[in-house]
Design an enzyme around this catalytic site. Sequence first.
Site, PDB file in Angstrom:
ATOM      1  N   ARG A 229      12.231  29.570 -59.177  1.00 52.08           N
ATOM      2  CA  ARG A 229      13.578  30.027 -59.592  1.00 52.08           C
ATOM      3  C   ARG A 229      13.668  31.544 -59.470  1.00 52.08           C
ATOM      4  O   ARG A 229      14.753  32.098 -59.403  1.00 52.08           O
ATOM      5  CB  ARG A 229      13.877  29.666 -61.062  1.00 52.08           C
ATOM      6  CG  ARG A 229      13.942  28.194 -61.448  1.00 52.08           C
ATOM      7  CD  ARG A 229      14.729  27.337 -60.512  1.00 52.08           C
ATOM      8  NE  ARG A 229      13.851  26.741 -59.514  1.00 52.08           N
ATOM      9  CZ  ARG A 229      14.265  26.242 -58.352  1.00 52.08           C
ATOM     10  NH1 ARG A 229      15.538  26.285 -58.020  1.00 52.08           N
ATOM     11  NH2 ARG A 229      13.421  25.688 -57.500  1.00 52.08           N
TER      12      ARG A 229
ATOM     13  N   LYS B 121      19.038  24.106 -48.068  1.00 47.75           N
ATOM     14  CA  LYS B 121      19.354  22.697 -47.792  1.00 47.75           C
ATOM     15  C   LYS B 121      20.855  22.406 -47.908  1.00 47.75           C
ATOM     16  O   LYS B 121      21.391  21.626 -47.130  1.00 47.75           O
ATOM     17  CB  LYS B 121      18.557  21.773 -48.698  1.00 47.75           C
ATOM     18  CG  LYS B 121      18.908  21.856 -50.174  1.00 47.75           C
ATOM     19  CD  LYS B 121      18.020  20.940 -51.003  1.00 47.75           C
ATOM     20  CE  LYS B 121      18.271  21.101 -52.483  1.00 47.75           C
ATOM     21  NZ  LYS B 121      19.569  20.670 -52.918  1.00 47.75           N
ATOM     22  N   THR B 122      21.547  23.061 -48.865  1.00 47.95           N
ATOM     23  CA  THR B 122      22.988  22.802 -49.008  1.00 47.95           C
ATOM     24  C   THR B 122      23.724  23.291 -47.776  1.00 47.95           C
ATOM     25  O   THR B 122      24.669  22.656 -47.310  1.00 47.95           O
ATOM     26  CB  THR B 122      23.546  23.462 -50.294  1.00 47.95           C
ATOM     27  OG1 THR B 122      22.705  23.086 -51.387  1.00 47.95           O
ATOM     28  CG2 THR B 122      24.954  23.002 -50.580  1.00 47.95           C
TER      29      THR B 122
ATOM     30  N   ASP C  31      21.669  14.142 -51.032  1.00 45.95           N
ATOM     31  CA  ASP C  31      20.970  15.350 -51.479  1.00 45.95           C
ATOM     32  C   ASP C  31      19.984  14.976 -52.593  1.00 45.95           C
ATOM     33  O   ASP C  31      20.151  13.959 -53.258  1.00 45.95           O
ATOM     34  CB  ASP C  31      22.016  16.348 -52.004  1.00 45.95           C
ATOM     35  CG  ASP C  31      21.432  17.728 -52.215  1.00 45.95           C
ATOM     36  OD1 ASP C  31      20.325  17.994 -51.716  1.00 45.95           O
ATOM     37  OD2 ASP C  31      22.090  18.553 -52.882  1.00 45.95           O
ATOM     38  N   GLU C  32      18.969  15.807 -52.819  1.00 43.66           N
ATOM     39  CA  GLU C  32      17.968  15.583 -53.888  1.00 43.66           C
ATOM     40  C   GLU C  32      17.393  14.161 -53.818  1.00 43.66           C
ATOM     41  O   GLU C  32      17.270  13.478 -54.830  1.00 43.66           O
ATOM     42  CB  GLU C  32      18.597  15.832 -55.281  1.00 43.66           C
ATOM     43  CG  GLU C  32      19.217  17.200 -55.473  1.00 43.66           C
ATOM     44  CD  GLU C  32      18.185  18.325 -55.583  1.00 43.66           C
ATOM     45  OE1 GLU C  32      16.989  18.059 -55.411  1.00 43.66           O
ATOM     46  OE2 GLU C  32      18.598  19.476 -55.807  1.00 43.66           O
TER      47      GLU C  32
ATOM     48  N   GLN D 101       9.534  18.929 -55.845  1.00 40.55           N
ATOM     49  CA  GLN D 101      10.485  19.185 -56.933  1.00 40.55           C
ATOM     50  C   GLN D 101      10.938  17.884 -57.604  1.00 40.55           C
ATOM     51  O   GLN D 101      11.999  17.831 -58.209  1.00 40.55           O
ATOM     52  CB  GLN D 101      11.697  19.963 -56.411  1.00 40.55           C
ATOM     53  CG  GLN D 101      11.340  21.368 -55.963  1.00 40.55           C
ATOM     54  CD  GLN D 101      12.565  22.193 -55.623  1.00 40.55           C
ATOM     55  OE1 GLN D 101      13.307  22.618 -56.491  1.00 40.55           O
ATOM     56  NE2 GLN D 101      12.773  22.410 -54.330  1.00 40.55           N
TER      57      GLN D 101
END
Length: 670
Positions: A603, A28-29, A214-215, A245
């Site tokens: 993770r 996504k970044t 973002d997020e 998330q």
Amino acid sequence: MKLNPAQEQAVTYVSGPCLVLAGAGSGKTRVIINKIAYLIKKCDYQARHIAAVTFTNKAAREMRERIAQSLGKGEARGLRISTFHTLGLDIIRREHKILGLKPGFSLFDDQDSLALLKELTEDEYDGDKDLLQQLIRRISDWKNDLITPDKAIGLAQDPAEREQAELYGRYREHMIAYNALDFDDLIMLPTLLFATNQEVRERWQNRIRYLLVDEYQDTNTSQYQLVKLLVGERARFTVVGDDDQSIYSWRGAKPQNLVLLGKDFPQLQLIKLEENYRSSGRILKAANILIANNPHVYDKTLRSNLSYGESIKVISANNDEHEAERVVATLIRHKFMNHAKYKDYAILYRGNHQSRLFEKALMTNRIPYKISGGTSFFSRAEIKDIMAYLRVLVNPEDDNAFLRICNVPKRGMGPATLEKVGHLANRKNISMFAACFDSEIEQRLPPQAAETAMVFARWLVELGDRAERGDTIAALRDLVREINYEDFLYDTSPSPKAAEMRMKNVSELYKWITAMVEGDELEDPMTLKEVVTRLTLRDMMERNNEDEELDQVQMMTLHASKGLEFPYVFLVGAEEGLLPHQSSLDEGNVEEERRLAYVGITRAQQELMFTLCKERRQYGELNRCEPSRFLLELPQDDLEWEERKAPPTAQERNTKGKTNIAALRAMLNK
């Protein structure tokens, strides 16, 4: 690395509102970085008209560095990349007059707000910590929901709620008098300003013509409204988020904001990023099956483009001490067999209290480790107190520092006195320190209060003069002695041992200051003003140094692990009551706990190991433990339960021995 078709679509869609539903590890970044470059290079947007907003300073800093590499500093000049709160602060600074603030307003941190509320509620709460914490949470919730004190009083359902609303009003009045804001004000004030002032709203809509967030699943009500008001009818924005998330409901985050977006912007384009570049196929399969137990408005399934990978291990221990020993022994053996580095390993846990035994086991085995999210030296209350005294000595205009020290230790300058001093300072556009010397102070305050304020301010002037013209170190030693700070620590600490530790921290600070004032062969002697400036920056530098790549085992809570990745992950304490946490089970919030487990699983890049205990000590009692329901929801064919394995055959033991010897030889021949 070339963008995949979904990433490409997310980057090039700019004609309307866009929601990118980005699964864990789906790049996504990269999408945000590439989209900013696309807007500037292909769509004729100027960098100064684009803003990218995220939730942490670290994420904003990383984004800024990657943009600079992608675009070059010239093309990126003027681009706004910040946290929500920094954006809010920027808006308030530019619009302070309309908001009725003096330009040098102070920012209160949690401790400043707690100290003020403790003073304001002396009659009602008599220092009751639980009631104070409830009030702080309530005020924060009201602000996040854009509810003013008057509105809160109108909405109160019972006498207790009404009392909280009235105390909220009292707190707000004092903050206005102090020309101060708290953390939640940084979002609430700009949002309410945009909602009520068309001219200001249009000015900022013209300033920020394309917004990226973002997020997005972590936004609360006020942040959602701020985004909505900023983008206006033009609705040129991209938000990136993952409902699976969303793990911050306790901080006011509302994953349903993703759904609300589709209702408020019917033209919303939904793009899903489902290709994962982080984890093995087996780890992703487990994560997908686990999270499928939660209800979804938008369905997505992560796909791995890596191999299927190792089985997921479930390690049993007799108790929590044994668990720590087993994890460290497994880690040592695994590192040796795989020629890995310590920094390749993460130990993730649900609560900070679990870390202590793992720390002890790692230290015993001389394994370097780092705990993320620990308290910085400069975040400790006693260091902030002394630093605030020093800040006022070198800059009497620092209202925030003055407010912190004027009643630490108590000297009779309570909230009523400070409110009047604050109003006088606001009216005359001077600092609160200067207001203590003003000729009007004696008319504004009762004689005793006026005398206290003037004596305190005079003492600071004399001390500052001694520190500047005489023996700086001796003057600073006098400071601590003359305010009886050590007695204050013993009066306010939970135990004499805690007070002693806090006084040791103050001594440590004085060692640093002495070394800087006296200088050495590497550094010239500094003035007190230079020392204070250097130390104020030191905390920021400390935080930056935390990001250095040292070879250490990483330890952190599941919450803190979000956004990170590690080759090998130990997810410890996989038991009912720990993960899912008992308080969440009691509140019927098992879905968020499942999302937290999902975050932990995703993770891991190559291998994932769960641990659980047969019994665990809690509050001095030994309790039997049950495996977490989340372990039982995972695909059992992909799990290797240690206690269910048949003992190894002689052939298997022989093979394992040979492998170990080969690994040792390889290491010695390097």
